[in-house]
Design a protein around this motif. Structure first.
Motif, mmCIF file in Angstrom:
data_model
loop_
_atom_site.group_PDB
_atom_site.id
_atom_site.type_symbol
_atom_site.label_atom_id
_atom_site.label_comp_id
_atom_site.label_asym_id
_atom_site.label_seq_id
_atom_site.Cartn_x
_atom_site.Cartn_y
_atom_site.Cartn_z
ATOM 1 N N ASP A 108 37.973 24.296 16.761
ATOM 2 C CA ASP A 108 37.600 25.604 16.356
ATOM 3 C C ASP A 108 36.998 25.691 14.980
ATOM 4 O OD1 ASP A 108 39.382 27.454 18.302
ATOM 5 O OD2 ASP A 108 41.104 26.330 17.314
ATOM 6 N N SER A 109 36.047 26.326 14.623
ATOM 7 C CA SER A 109 35.246 26.267 13.485
ATOM 8 C C SER A 109 34.709 27.431 13.121
ATOM 9 C CB SER A 109 33.991 25.075 13.833
ATOM 10 O OG SER A 109 33.671 24.807 12.617
ATOM 11 N N ASN A 110 34.305 27.410 11.724
ATOM 12 C CA ASN A 110 33.907 28.620 11.128
ATOM 13 C C ASN A 110 33.343 28.350 9.713
ATOM 14 O OD1 ASN A 110 35.865 29.012 9.223
ATOM 15 N ND2 ASN A 110 36.973 30.217 10.594
ATOM 16 N N ALA A 111 32.557 29.299 9.224
ATOM 17 C CA ALA A 111 32.043 28.720 7.574
ATOM 18 C C ALA A 111 32.825 28.125 6.761
ATOM 19 C CB ALA A 111 31.429 29.823 7.307
ATOM 20 N N SER A 112 34.175 28.245 6.939
ATOM 21 C CA SER A 112 35.023 27.727 6.032
ATOM 22 C C SER A 112 35.982 26.577 6.467
ATOM 23 C CB SER A 112 36.299 29.048 5.493
ATOM 24 O OG SER A 112 36.862 29.256 6.630
ATOM 25 N N GLY A 113 35.420 25.868 7.644
ATOM 26 C CA GLY A 113 36.103 24.907 8.075
ATOM 27 C C GLY A 113 36.068 24.673 9.318
ATOM 28 N N THR A 114 36.427 23.341 9.695
ATOM 29 C CA THR A 114 36.728 23.178 11.303
ATOM 30 C C THR A 114 38.218 22.475 11.282
ATOM 31 O OG1 THR A 114 34.660 22.527 11.350
ATOM 32 C CG2 THR A 114 36.027 21.569 13.241
ATOM 33 N N THR A 115 38.989 22.995 12.570
ATOM 34 C CA THR A 115 40.127 22.382 12.857
ATOM 35 C C THR A 115 40.022 21.761 14.280
ATOM 36 O OG1 THR A 115 41.256 24.130 11.784
ATOM 37 C CG2 THR A 115 42.847 23.156 13.432
ATOM 38 N N VAL A 116 40.314 20.577 14.693
ATOM 39 C CA VAL A 116 40.353 19.736 15.708
ATOM 40 C C VAL A 116 41.816 19.587 15.922
ATOM 41 C CG1 VAL A 116 39.829 17.855 17.201
ATOM 42 C CG2 VAL A 116 38.165 18.773 15.470
ATOM 43 N N SER A 117 42.257 20.201 17.383
ATOM 44 C CA SER A 117 43.576 20.234 17.786
ATOM 45 C C SER A 117 43.807 19.513 18.885
ATOM 46 C CB SER A 117 44.149 21.623 17.828
ATOM 47 O OG SER A 117 44.030 22.262 16.744
ATOM 48 N N PHE A 118 44.945 18.689 19.191
ATOM 49 C CA PHE A 118 45.008 18.296 20.476
ATOM 50 C C PHE A 118 46.605 18.421 20.762
ATOM 51 C CE2 PHE A 118 45.527 14.676 17.697
ATOM 52 C CZ PHE A 118 46.546 13.783 17.989
ATOM 53 N N SER A 119 47.093 18.326 22.044
ATOM 54 C CA SER A 119 48.417 18.340 22.609
ATOM 55 C C SER A 119 48.649 17.262 23.397
ATOM 56 C CB SER A 119 48.596 19.610 23.440
ATOM 57 O OG SER A 119 47.656 19.562 24.622
ATOM 58 N N LEU A 120 49.961 16.895 23.229
ATOM 59 C CA LEU A 120 50.540 15.936 23.962
ATOM 60 C C LEU A 120 52.187 16.275 24.560
ATOM 61 C CD1 LEU A 120 49.868 13.005 21.374
ATOM 62 C CD2 LEU A 120 48.878 13.337 23.679
ATOM 63 N N PRO A 121 52.280 15.863 25.854
ATOM 64 C CA PRO A 121 53.540 16.107 26.302
ATOM 65 C C PRO A 121 54.621 15.512 25.518
ATOM 66 C CG PRO A 121 51.892 15.540 27.883
ATOM 67 C CD PRO A 121 51.507 15.266 26.499
ATOM 68 N N VAL A 122 55.881 16.415 25.472
ATOM 69 C CA VAL A 122 56.849 15.621 24.827
ATOM 70 C C VAL A 122 57.701 14.779 25.787
ATOM 71 C CG1 VAL A 122 59.232 16.130 23.679
ATOM 72 C CG2 VAL A 122 57.428 17.519 23.173
ATOM 73 N N VAL B 268 48.932 18.797 17.564
ATOM 74 C CA VAL B 268 48.476 18.385 16.313
ATOM 75 C C VAL B 268 47.212 18.850 16.032
ATOM 76 C CG1 VAL B 268 48.020 16.105 15.074
ATOM 77 C CG2 VAL B 268 49.792 16.018 16.963
ATOM 78 N N SER B 269 46.927 19.446 14.784
ATOM 79 C CA SER B 269 45.689 19.883 14.263
ATOM 80 C C SER B 269 45.403 19.243 12.931
ATOM 81 C CB SER B 269 46.028 21.532 13.736
ATOM 82 O OG SER B 269 46.315 22.090 15.117
ATOM 83 N N ILE B 270 44.204 18.779 12.943
ATOM 84 C CA ILE B 270 43.496 18.272 11.650
ATOM 85 C C ILE B 270 42.334 19.063 11.284
ATOM 86 C CG2 ILE B 270 42.371 16.048 10.745
ATOM 87 C CD1 ILE B 270 43.777 14.618 12.837
ATOM 88 N N SER B 271 42.684 19.722 10.141
ATOM 89 C CA SER B 271 41.709 20.787 9.589
ATOM 90 C C SER B 271 41.017 20.272 8.248
ATOM 91 C CB SER B 271 42.373 22.023 9.290
ATOM 92 O OG SER B 271 43.193 22.600 10.194
ATOM 93 N N ASP B 272 39.595 20.931 8.035
ATOM 94 C CA ASP B 272 38.985 20.575 6.885
ATOM 95 C C ASP B 272 38.261 21.575 6.381
ATOM 96 O OD1 ASP B 272 36.243 20.981 7.774
ATOM 97 O OD2 ASP B 272 36.557 19.321 8.837
#
Length: 149
Positions: free
Chosen positions: A135-149, A79-83
């Protein structure tokens, strides 16, 4: 040490419940959640906290656009949440998940919070057997997490 009450849930259900509990204001929210994602065996209350915290951060520090996306990879749901905000300085990324740490931009904006939100997210994700990263740079940030199926 964290007791989990697991049950199978569709990620889209958890995302929709989390979105109902955050103030989205005039921000544009884009959901990219494939219908064929397998259900995940999670403590729904804990994963909703993770989603709400990450969404609230993206809404507060972003530039008016937030995307929540997911995909299935190697027995995991990622899952990734980006801005589209100004990003987080590279030297701060390693500290973001530490208790009481607040990034410089958060302090400059005098936004509320104690610096525990991302530490709690990490604890809940790890308790489920997953990982969380940013992960982040000058055009935004993405926080991701993984969960086992």
């Amino acid at each position: 040490l964290l007791a989990l009450k697991r049950a199978p849930y569709a990620l889209s259900e958890l995302v929709n419940r989390a979105l109902k509990r955050v103030e989205t204001g005039s921000n544009q929210i884009v959901k990219n959640l494939p219908a064929q994602l397998p259900k995940i065996d999670v403590d729904s209350a804990r994963i909703e906290v993770v989603l709400r915290n990450l969404l609230a951060n993206a809404l507060e520090y972003g530039g008016g656009w937030v995307q929540i996306a997911a995909q299935s990879q190697h027995g995991q749901i990622v899952v990734s949440i980006s801005d589209n905000g100004p990003g987080i300085a590279a030297e701060e990324l390693q500290y973001l998940f530490e208790r009481f740490y607040r990034a410089r931009r958060g302090l400059e904006r005098r936004s509320g919070g104690t610096g525990l939100g991302l530490a709690i997210c990490r604890a809940f994700v790890v308790a489920h057997g997953g990982k969380i990263w940013v992960d982040s740079n000058a055009s935004g940030t993405t926080v991701s997490f993984s969960l086992p199926v």
